[in-house]
Design an enzyme around this catalytic site. Structure first.
Site, PDB file in Angstrom:
ATOM      1  N   TYR A  76       0.768  -1.058   0.032  1.00  0.00           N
ATOM      2  CA  TYR A  76       0.012  -0.040  -0.043  1.00  0.00           C
ATOM      3  C   TYR A  76       0.769   1.329  -0.038  1.00  0.00           C
ATOM      4  CZ  TYR A  76      -4.384  -2.093   1.497  1.00  0.00           C
ATOM      5  OH  TYR A  76      -5.653  -2.673   1.733  1.00  0.00           O
ATOM      6  N   GLU A 122      -5.662  -0.886   8.266  1.00  0.00           N
ATOM      7  CA  GLU A 122      -5.538  -0.674   9.752  1.00  0.00           C
ATOM      8  C   GLU A 122      -4.487   0.681   9.876  1.00  0.00           C
ATOM      9  OE1 GLU A 122      -7.407  -3.528   8.653  1.00  0.00           O
ATOM     10  OE2 GLU A 122      -5.482  -4.217   8.821  1.00  0.00           O
ATOM     11  N   ASN A 180      -9.877   1.167  -2.259  1.00  0.00           N
ATOM     12  CA  ASN A 180      -9.727   0.099  -1.549  1.00  0.00           C
ATOM     13  C   ASN A 180     -10.990  -0.473  -1.115  1.00  0.00           C
ATOM     14  OD1 ASN A 180      -7.851  -2.064  -0.388  1.00  0.00           O
ATOM     15  ND2 ASN A 180      -8.898  -1.329   1.282  1.00  0.00           N
ATOM     16  N   GLU A 181     -11.568  -1.564  -1.362  1.00  0.00           N
ATOM     17  CA  GLU A 181     -12.861  -2.046  -0.884  1.00  0.00           C
ATOM     18  C   GLU A 181     -13.952  -0.900  -0.544  1.00  0.00           C
ATOM     19  OE1 GLU A 181     -11.947  -3.913   3.115  1.00  0.00           O
ATOM     20  OE2 GLU A 181     -11.320  -5.736   1.977  1.00  0.00           O
ATOM     21  N   GLU A 261      -6.751 -10.362  -1.050  1.00  0.00           N
ATOM     22  CA  GLU A 261      -6.205 -10.564   0.308  1.00  0.00           C
ATOM     23  C   GLU A 261      -6.788 -11.896   0.842  1.00  0.00           C
ATOM     24  OE1 GLU A 261      -7.893  -7.039   2.815  1.00  0.00           O
ATOM     25  OE2 GLU A 261      -6.798  -5.698   1.600  1.00  0.00           O
ATOM     26  N   TYR A 326       0.046  -9.709  12.733  1.00  0.00           N
ATOM     27  CA  TYR A 326      -0.877 -10.298  11.935  1.00  0.00           C
ATOM     28  C   TYR A 326      -1.022 -11.893  12.188  1.00  0.00           C
ATOM     29  CZ  TYR A 326      -4.384  -9.179   8.665  1.00  0.00           C
ATOM     30  OH  TYR A 326      -6.074  -9.110   7.934  1.00  0.00           O
TER      31      TYR A 326
END
Ligand SMILES: *[C@@H]1O[C@H](CO)[C@@H](O)[C@H](O)[C@H]1NC(C)=O
Length: 429
Positions: A76, A122, A180-181, A261, A326
């Site tokens: 990103y 996030e 994004n989304e 993803e 993560y």
């Protein structure tokens, strides 16, 4: 199908052997695949965010990703990390995106660039600079003119830098994600997506594959997909892969299947337990995805760290902690894990694993006890914590009104002190 096509592509190459081979990357809607340099191509990719790994470690992490058998990395671009103040751009040091791309290229990895403007991730405000909020009426992620003007200006800086790194121009970038989304956002503003498409095409040209990513359902794709942007989906292990890709097929009846993803773990929230997802669950679904010839990006392959105050938050308000580990195949510190080897084994069934040594886990030092010494209370050291001094106001002011984009404010009677808080100031070793 891939096997049948390969000899034909080989023949085509032979016929053109006299020509200088041209680097191309695109979509073939007949073979439901990507085509790289004239041949069917499927990628297995992994996410690494350069903003969450110190520059010093980029090479090590990229090499570990390469050694896992990945074809590509996905990253990103956080807008607010590069334009911390309006009109002031920083691409140096840990923000040196072009150097990161160069390292990926030298390591033999292709790049899938998620350029924003909104990235979620996030990350603080999903990558949007907080100074956008100075315009009170602004509607973020829409065709609101104040917002779009700022986006155009930023993309006018970022995208020309990215253009030489596109695959067809000799660089590693095969695809560029727009937004994004977006299908998860309330605005559902197609004019906004159309404006982004125009801006991206203007700067990057007609050849590069532009794409979107949304949740794997028709509900999410409804407002997230747009003609001219290839629609991909994201989904977690353990679910129904057929159903998830059928959702992508509702937007893209033909073309490559892509999970942008595929979650190797999960994000954390303050006060909650660290998320852990077992390797077997991930390995099993990864195998299902790869067995049907689909493209996949493992999110995250290495999560890294939310340094300083770059951590984001979800709604209803739940903030992310400093760690963005993560439960990824490479730990926050870049260490090799059992998950790394489990997934590498699955990848090795479809890609030839590179020969050579996997860089070892870096050695750790024992620092011993760290003695903290009290310097004073916050009020006692205010002149150092708030060098700009107090702002006087009859009524409480917002962070935006004070241009204090992060960190803390201290309210003392009718004085407000914007605080710059660094660990080293409060303690000494
Ligand atoms: C997965 O989804 C497909 C398509 O919706 C469906 O036909 C199939 O029965 C599902 N499989 C399972 C195990 O639920």
């Amino acid at each position: 199908m891939l096997r049948l096509l390969l000899p034909l592509a080989g023949l085509a190459e032979l016929l053109c052997a006299a020509n200088i081979p041209r680097r191309t990357f695109g979509i073939d809607y007949d073979c439901n695949c990507f085509v790289k340099d004239g041949r069917p191509f499927r990628y297995i990719s992994g996410s690494i965010h350069y903003s969450r790994v110190p520059r010093y470690y980029w090479k090590d992490r990229l090499l570990k990703m390469k050694m896992a058998g990945l074809d590509a990395i996905q990253t990103y671009v956080p807008w607010n990390y590069h334009e911390t103040q309006m009109g002031v751009y920083d691409f140096s040091g840990d923000r040196d995106l072009e150097y990161f791309l160069q390292l990926a290229s030298e390591t033999g990895l292709l790049v899938i660039l998620r350029a924003g403007p909104y990235i979620c991730a996030e990350w603080d405000m999903g990558g949007l600079p907080a100074w956008l909020l100075e315009k009170e009426s602004i509607v973020l992620r829409s065709s609101d003119s104040d917002y779009l003007t700022a986006v155009e200006k930023w993309m006018g800086v970022l995208l020309p830098k990215m253009k030489p790194h596109l695959y067809q121009n000799g660089g590693p970038i095969i695809m560029v994600q727009v937004e994004n989304e977006y299908g998860s956002y309330f605005a559902c503003d197609y004019d906004y997506l159309r404006s982004l498409l125009k801006i991206f095409r203007q700067h990057l040209g007609d050849e590069v594959v532009l794409f979107t990513t949304d949740g794997a359902s028709q509900f999410h794709l409804k407002c997230g997909a747009l003609q001219g942007l290839y629609a991909t989906v994201d989904f977690a292990p353990g679910g129904n892969v057929t159903a998830a890709f059928l959702a992508q097929r509702s937007s893209e009846p033909t073309g490559p299947l892509v999970n942008s993803e595929f979650y190797t773990g999960w994000l954390d929230h303050w006060g909650h337990r660290h998320a852990v997802v077992p390797s077997q669950t991930i390995a099993k679904t990864l195998n299902e995805i790869l067995a049907r010839g689909a493209n996949v990006n493992l999110y995250m392959f290495i999560g890294g760290t939310n340094f300083a105050y770059w951590n984001g938050a979800n709604m209803p308000y739940m903030s992310q902690p400093t760690s963005y580990d993560y439960d990824a195949p490479l730990s926050e510190a870049g260490d090799l894990t059992e998950k790394y080897f489990a997934l590498r084994e699955v990848i090795g069934m479809y890609n030839q694993l590179p020969e050579g040594l996997i860089p070892p886990t870096t050695s750790k030092f024992a620092y011993g006890n760290v003695r903290l010494q009290k310097v004073g209370t916050v009020v006692e050291v205010l002149d150092r914590l708030s060098p700009s001094g107090p702002v006087k106001s009859t009524y409480p002011l917002t962070f935006v009104q004070l241009k204090q984009w992060k960190i803390f404010l201290l309210l003392l009677s009718d004085d407000v002190f914007p605080l710059t808080l660094y660990g080293s100031l409060l303690c000494c070793v």
